[in-house]
Write an enzyme that holds these catalytic residues in place. Structure first.
Site, mmCIF file in Angstrom:
data_model
loop_
_atom_site.group_PDB
_atom_site.id
_atom_site.type_symbol
_atom_site.label_atom_id
_atom_site.label_comp_id
_atom_site.label_asym_id
_atom_site.label_seq_id
_atom_site.Cartn_x
_atom_site.Cartn_y
_atom_site.Cartn_z
ATOM 1 N N LYS A 72 17.212 2.353 4.295
ATOM 2 C CA LYS A 72 16.121 1.417 4.540
ATOM 3 C C LYS A 72 16.563 0.015 4.131
ATOM 4 C CE LYS A 72 11.206 0.935 3.279
ATOM 5 N NZ LYS A 72 10.130 1.521 2.452
ATOM 6 N N SER A 147 6.173 2.853 4.898
ATOM 7 C CA SER A 147 6.901 1.722 5.442
ATOM 8 C C SER A 147 8.342 2.056 5.855
ATOM 9 C CB SER A 147 6.930 0.611 4.389
ATOM 10 O OG SER A 147 7.555 1.064 3.194
ATOM 11 N N SER A 171 5.437 6.128 1.312
ATOM 12 C CA SER A 171 6.267 5.551 2.369
ATOM 13 C C SER A 171 7.400 6.453 2.821
ATOM 14 C CB SER A 171 6.846 4.211 1.902
ATOM 15 O OG SER A 171 5.825 3.305 1.590
#
Length: 476
Positions: A72, A147, A171
């Protein structure tokens, strides 16, 4: 994609790390319009392949050598730009790597690229208006979750054995549920957060995506441990997270039912009117499956369950204000200057980030500090103590991952309380949690995801891996 099988092919020289990475990069080029990646550096991928091949030649390899993965874009990387999903940092080059990335680099893991995400991790859908909206791997009209929504696609399509994201309020587990893979959030402080852009410092955790629980255990073996640069990490003895695989829950007894003796906690508050029928029936199905494996169902009481999302929002918004304020030398504390100076970089933030920022400023202002922020911290302490007492009566707590099976990407007004209701519990308490997929329910051309979530006691990751392994072996 199983890491052991992949390692066998690489070590027996039937598959070269360079050829494997080249194959995956070609697949990525065909899906770039789906916005799963923010930054890819082909030259850096080549250098990593050469390093991993040198490790193989010198017999210094392990299970992860030559294996490709992705991170990420919230984790600092020295050789690839780090943006945290924001246009503010679109040209930012970090001068150091995150601690766990250094550990994986030393083992010869190949970083394919940095994944798309919600800006500064604020969001639940990866609706990134600067880098693009990430699609769901199962349904075109559904959100990928957030996210960490960009990190799940290649894992879901069996192109990567694992991927790494961050979990602040779900997330990792939420996109894992919506894309039908395993999302593992370990105990807070088990993995170093050094080099990670902070959203809510007291709840941020590094999480792992994979389709195989064995892959997750091997990754945890590599990246967990004490870090002198992160004071929230624990100095514990190194452990092997695969040690309970293929063993009974009661290790001193031989049982045909592998999970005989396991106590599963369930709260009546989970079964309320926010459930959809599919989720409720799936949870009941899962409980029956666990009883078939020998587990026992125990009812527990969760204090302040209806207020957990409110407490989470108060604490996370307040800590977000503190973390984002440093990007512009405290200029952001002056709202008058913010509205007058439209060229200020803070205007580049998404609406969601701005809302959270100003809510956080309001909550920690001098006259509201005790009324909201400190009160939420006290309630959080009571919730933690309540969970500690509950684990005297049960080994794990089972609950849904989300209150809905899918989320239409066009529905921006979806109630965020329904999204964070069940996932933010383990972030507030710091407990390990994992989202496990069930069978997909198909209706015409649409796929409904079915799954559940289990929360364990502190540092019980090896036991959670044992439970997932035994469950998936029979029912999935």
């Amino acid at each position: 994609m199983n890491l052991l099988n992949l390692n066998h092919l690489i070590c027996s020289k039937k598959l070269k790390p360079f050829d494997l990475s080249k194959f995956i990069l070609k697949k990525i080029e065909n899906i770039l319009f789906k916005n799963y990646f923010i930054n890819i550096d082909y030259n850096y991928v080549k250098k990593q392949c050469l390093y991993s091949e040198n490790l193989l030649l010198n017999n210094k390899h392990n299970f992860l050598t030559g294996v490709p993965t992705s991170y990420k874009d919230v984790f600092s990387t020295k050789n690839i730009q780090t943006t945290a999903g924001s246009r503010i940092l679109k040209n930012y080059n970090s001068f150091y790597n995150s601690t766990f990335i250094n550990k994986l680099n030393n083992l010869g893991v190949i970083n394919i690229g940095k994944n798309n995400m919600d800006e500064f991790c604020v969001g639940s859908n990866t609706f990134n208006f600067f880098f693009g909206v990430a699609d769901n791997s199962l349904n075109k009209n559904s959100t990928a979750g957030g996210s960490s929504g960009g990190s799940v696609f290649l894992v879901s399509k069996n192109l990567l054995p694992f991927s790494i994201g961050s979990d602040t309020g779900g997330s990792v587990r939420q996109p894992a549920f919506l894309n039908n893979i395993i999302g593992f959030k370990p105990t807070y402080g088990l993995i170093s957060r050094y080099g990670m852009f902070s959203y809510s410092s007291s709840m941020d955790t590094v999480g792992v995506f994979s389709k195989s629980v064995l892959n997750i255990s091997l990754v945890l073996n590599a990246i967990t441990g004490f870090d002198i640069k992160d004071q929230t990490t624990f100095n514990l003895t190194k452990e092997d997270y695969t040690r309970y695989l293929n063993k009974n829950w009661l290790l001193n007894k031989i049982n045909f039912k592998k999970l005989n003796g396991l106590r599963i906690g369930i709260s009546k508050k989970f079964f309320n009117n926010t459930y959809s029928f599919l989720i409720r029936s799936n949870i009941e199905n899962v409980l029956l499956n666990f009883e078939f494996l020998g587990a026992k169902i125990v009812f527990v009481d969760i204090l302040f369950f209806d207020f957990i999302v409110t407490v989470y929002n108060v604490i996370s918004s307040s800590e977000l204000h503190s973390n984002i304020s440093r990007y512009n030398n405290n200029f952001l504390f002056n709202e008058t200057s913010f509205f007058k100076n439209k060229k200020n970089f803070f205007n580049s933030l998404s609406i969601n980030c701005k809302n959270r920022f100003f809510i956080g400023k309001y909550l920690i202002s001098s006259d509201k500090n005790k009324k909201y922020f400190f009160l939420s911290k006290k309630i959080r302490t009571l919730i933690i103590e309540n969970f500690k007492k509950n684990f005297f009566f049960c080994d794990i707590i089972l609950l849904p991952t989300l209150s809905c099976n899918s989320w239409n990407s066009l529905n921006f007004s979806f109630n965020k309380i329904l999204i964070d209701k069940y996932t933010s519990v383990s972030n507030l308490t710091g407990l390990p949690s994992v989202s496990i997929p069930s069978k997909i329910y198909k209706y015409k051309s649409f796929n409904f995801c079915k799954g559940f979530q289990i929360i364990g006691n502190y540092f019980s990751e090896a036991r959670l891996i044992q439970i997932i392994y035994e469950y998936k072996k029979i029912f999935l």
